[in-house]
Design an enzyme around this catalytic site. Structure first.
Site, mmCIF file in Angstrom:
data_model
loop_
_atom_site.group_PDB
_atom_site.id
_atom_site.type_symbol
_atom_site.label_atom_id
_atom_site.label_comp_id
_atom_site.label_asym_id
_atom_site.label_seq_id
_atom_site.Cartn_x
_atom_site.Cartn_y
_atom_site.Cartn_z
ATOM 1 N N ASP A 12 -12.170 -2.950 1.591
ATOM 2 C CA ASP A 12 -11.286 -2.137 2.443
ATOM 3 C C ASP A 12 -9.932 -2.838 2.516
ATOM 4 O OD1 ASP A 12 -10.074 -0.545 4.330
ATOM 5 O OD2 ASP A 12 -11.273 -1.272 6.010
ATOM 6 N N ASP A 63 -10.470 4.105 15.547
ATOM 7 C CA ASP A 63 -10.406 3.007 14.569
ATOM 8 C C ASP A 63 -9.229 2.102 14.936
ATOM 9 O OD1 ASP A 63 -10.345 1.335 12.374
ATOM 10 O OD2 ASP A 63 -10.826 2.924 10.946
ATOM 11 N N GLY A 75 -5.506 9.220 4.763
ATOM 12 C CA GLY A 75 -5.846 7.865 4.358
ATOM 13 C C GLY A 75 -7.324 7.701 4.041
ATOM 14 N N ALA A 76 -7.606 6.805 3.095
ATOM 15 C CA ALA A 76 -8.987 6.556 2.685
ATOM 16 C C ALA A 76 -9.833 6.032 3.837
ATOM 17 C CB ALA A 76 -9.006 5.559 1.532
ATOM 18 N N ASP A 77 -9.221 5.276 4.754
ATOM 19 C CA ASP A 77 -9.973 4.741 5.888
ATOM 20 C C ASP A 77 -10.493 5.853 6.782
ATOM 21 O OD1 ASP A 77 -7.316 5.365 6.544
ATOM 22 O OD2 ASP A 77 -7.162 3.810 8.071
ATOM 23 N N ASN A 105 -3.609 -2.787 6.191
ATOM 24 C CA ASN A 105 -2.245 -3.311 6.280
ATOM 25 C C ASN A 105 -2.199 -4.761 6.734
ATOM 26 O OD1 ASN A 105 -0.388 -0.952 5.697
ATOM 27 N ND2 ASN A 105 -1.719 -0.049 7.236
#
Length: 223
Positions: free
Chosen positions: A6, A130, A108-110, A9
């Protein structure tokens, strides 16, 4: 074994799995100008420390919210793990129905991973909070559809911005103060950050429940 990566940032989080069992987990600082060889050597070092070998890795999956680093890690996996990772984004077939506008370029992938995990582990409707560099709130409908959500600055971003944009306010430790009413500047800042953030989360969750239903499950995750 599966290696999950993962790219965030602030942190890079890695997990090593055998089926549903997690064999290891690691957290690295995100360094944007690090080369593929540097990250590749870190991957090898982590595996060796956990007494595993590259040959045991049967698959690698990568979720990234840092586009400049995505290619770096793909190259590192290719050269040091001898495989191309599956790069998760809104276009990957996960079984998740996405109702977000322009998901391929804007989601976003998250947030995709959060919604898929909630469907698998907890059920729906759900609100996922999150906590990361940004704090995201993601809504999954009763039918298991990803609807969208909200994005707010993370608590550390808010704290750093307060310090950087004011002349007299100090940088403080993010710990719970004695009470809401701060009797000194440090406690006053801590109160605003900690209890203010609690209010933000509670308020957003309450609003999500108004739209999704009172039986909405609330799941917290993140760094």
């Amino acid at each position: 074994m599966l290696l999950a990566i993962d790219l965030g940032n602030t942190n890079i989080t890695l997990g090593l799995y055998q089926g549903d069992s997690r064999l290891g987990a690691w957290r690295l600082a995100t360094v944007h100008n690090r080369m593929p060889d540097e990250y590749g050597l870190q991957l090898l070092g982590l595996l060796e420390h956990a007494r595993h070998t590259v040959q045991e890795i049967e698959g690698t999956v990568l979720a990234s919210v840092v586009p400049p680093l995505t290619g770096t890690f793909v190259q590192a996996c290719r050269e040091y793990l001898s495989q191309d990772p599956l790069v998760v984004d809104a276009g990957v077939k996960t079984g998740l129905s996405v109702r977000y506008e322009d998901p391929k370029h804007a989601l976003g992938a998250d947030r995709v991973a959060d919604a898929v995990a909630v469907n698998q582990l907890y059920g729906t409707p759900a609100c996922v909070v999150d906590f990361g560099t940004a704090t995201t709130f993601d809504a999954v409908s009763r039918e298991g559809e990803y609807l969208g959500g909200a994005i707010a600055p993370g608590i550390e971003v808010a704290a750093e911005s307060l310090f950087m944009r004011t002349a007299k306010l100090p940088r403080v430790e993010l710990t719970r103060p004695p009470g809401v009413i701060g009797r000194n500047t440090v406690n006053a800042i801590q109160s605003g950050l900690i209890f203010g953030y609690v209010g933000l989360v509670e308020g957003m969750v309450a609003r999500c429940k108004q739209e999704l239903g009172e039986d909405t499950q609330v799941i917290g995750t993140g760094g």
